[in-house]
Write an enzyme that holds these catalytic residues in place. Structure first.
Site, PDB file in Angstrom:
ATOM      1  CG  ASN A 108      -1.667   1.293   1.422  1.00 37.89           C
ATOM      2  OD1 ASN A 108      -1.816   2.049   0.454  1.00 37.89           O
ATOM      3  ND2 ASN A 108      -2.152   1.550   2.623  1.00 37.89           N
ATOM      4  CE  LYS A 146       0.481   3.464   4.753  1.00 36.78           C
ATOM      5  NZ  LYS A 146       0.353   3.619   6.180  1.00 36.78           N
ATOM      6  CG  HIS A 202      -5.646   2.076   5.022  1.00 37.41           C
ATOM      7  ND1 HIS A 202      -5.184   2.985   5.954  1.00 37.41           N
ATOM      8  CD2 HIS A 202      -4.657   1.165   4.850  1.00 37.41           C
ATOM      9  CE1 HIS A 202      -3.958   2.617   6.311  1.00 37.41           C
ATOM     10  NE2 HIS A 202      -3.616   1.525   5.663  1.00 37.41           N
ATOM     11  CD  GLU A 210      -2.672   5.555   6.600  1.00 37.05           C
ATOM     12  OE1 GLU A 210      -2.649   5.613   5.357  1.00 37.05           O
ATOM     13  OE2 GLU A 210      -1.771   5.012   7.274  1.00 37.05           O
ATOM     14  CD  GLU A 239      -3.560  -2.493   7.179  1.00 37.39           C
ATOM     15  OE1 GLU A 239      -2.474  -2.765   6.696  1.00 37.39           O
ATOM     16  OE2 GLU A 239      -4.144  -1.419   6.978  1.00 37.39           O
ATOM     17  N   GLY A 243       2.426   2.121  10.528  1.00 37.02           N
ATOM     18  CA  GLY A 243       3.395   3.207  10.372  1.00 37.02           C
ATOM     19  C   GLY A 243       4.120   3.585  11.652  1.00 37.02           C
ATOM     20  CB  SER A 265       5.125  -1.959  11.760  1.00 40.80           C
ATOM     21  OG  SER A 265       4.733  -0.615  11.972  1.00 40.80           O
TER      22      SER A 265
END
Ligand code: PEP
Length: 249
Positions: free
Chosen positions: A10, A12, A95, A97, A167, A173, A213
């Site tokens: 991904n 991003k 996701h 985010e 996730e 991250g 991660s």
């Protein structure tokens, strides 16, 4: 039948179109492992050059998002038909985010899942708890709710080929990877939830990834878990390290 692992990047909001082509050319020889499915989910503007650059390799290109309407006055959005026409077979949906910064909810996730399936695009449905939820001991309850809503009105036959990415938000991250026990526990609970909604055959067929991660150092142990069918990889998919993750064995 054994589930084939799906190792997906991904990107991003990283990589311009020319950088995308350069990175794909670098990664091509490094990810040449036919034992797994290899996917790079890239920014919308990179999709067409990325598809072109990946031709002749085992890299598939996916999208990071799409809208749930067919077309029309939705400035800035990308439709499923646009993805389909560009040859896209996978799209990340929900996701964390997007949930955090763009107000996506379980309900919009469900609408997008249904629309992607209608267009023959496999949704990679993201779910995961916050650190507070983990500390409150509500991780499994929370994720079961996310899954149940994401799959509303999805048939068993359709669900079998969907991908779920577990996730934990606190691991994305942050460099703080979940332990293999934590990741396996939740992925197993997700599979049990799918068995409850549908049946054992659907639960056995569906692919469940871990994301958060993942690095070359953690991939092999995570992917060896019974209910973890690969990974959704952020930061490390922007580097040559992604090759080591794909060739984790
Ligand atoms: C992600 O973006 O889905 C992700 C897991 O990111 P990272 O690997 O960088 O934690």
């Amino acid at each position: 039948m054994a589930r084939k692992k799906l190792i997906a990047g991904n990107w991003k909001m990283n990589m311009t179109p020319s950088q995308a082509v350069e990175l794909i050319n670098t990664l091509k020889p490094l990810v040449a492992n036919d034992e797994v499915d290899v996917l790079l989910c890239v920014p919308a503007i990179d999709i067409i050059p990325a598809v072109e650059a990946a031709k002749g390799s085992n890299i598939q290109i996916g999208a990071e998002n799409m809208y749930f309407e067919e077309k029309g006055a939705f400035t800035g959005e990308i439709s499923p038909a646009m993805l389909d026409d560009a040859g896209i077979k996978y799209v990340i949906i929900g996701h964390s985010e997007r949930r955090q910064y763009f107000a996506e909810t379980d309900e919009t996730v469900n609408k997008k899942v249904l629309k992607a399936i209608e267009h023959g695009i496999t949704p990679i449905i993201c779910c995961g708890e916050s650190l507070t939820q983990r500390e409150q001991g509500v991780t499994i309850d929370f994720i079961r709710q996310q899954i149940k809503i994401a799959f509303l009105n999805v048939t068993a036959a359709q669900a079998a080929s969907v991908v779920i990415a577990y996730e934990p938000i606190w691991a994305i991250g942050t460099g703080k990877v979940a332990t293999t026990e934590q990741a396996q526990e939740v992925c197993k609970a997700i599979r049990e939830c799918i068995a409850e909604i549908y049946d054992d055959a659907t639960a056995a067929a569906i692919r469940i990834q871990y994301g958060g991660s993942v690095t070359a150092a953690s991939a092999a142990e995570l992917f060896a878990q019974a209910d973890i069918d690969g990974g959704l990889v952020g930061g490390a998919s922007l580097k040559e390290e992604f090759g080591k993750i794909v060739c984790y064995k």
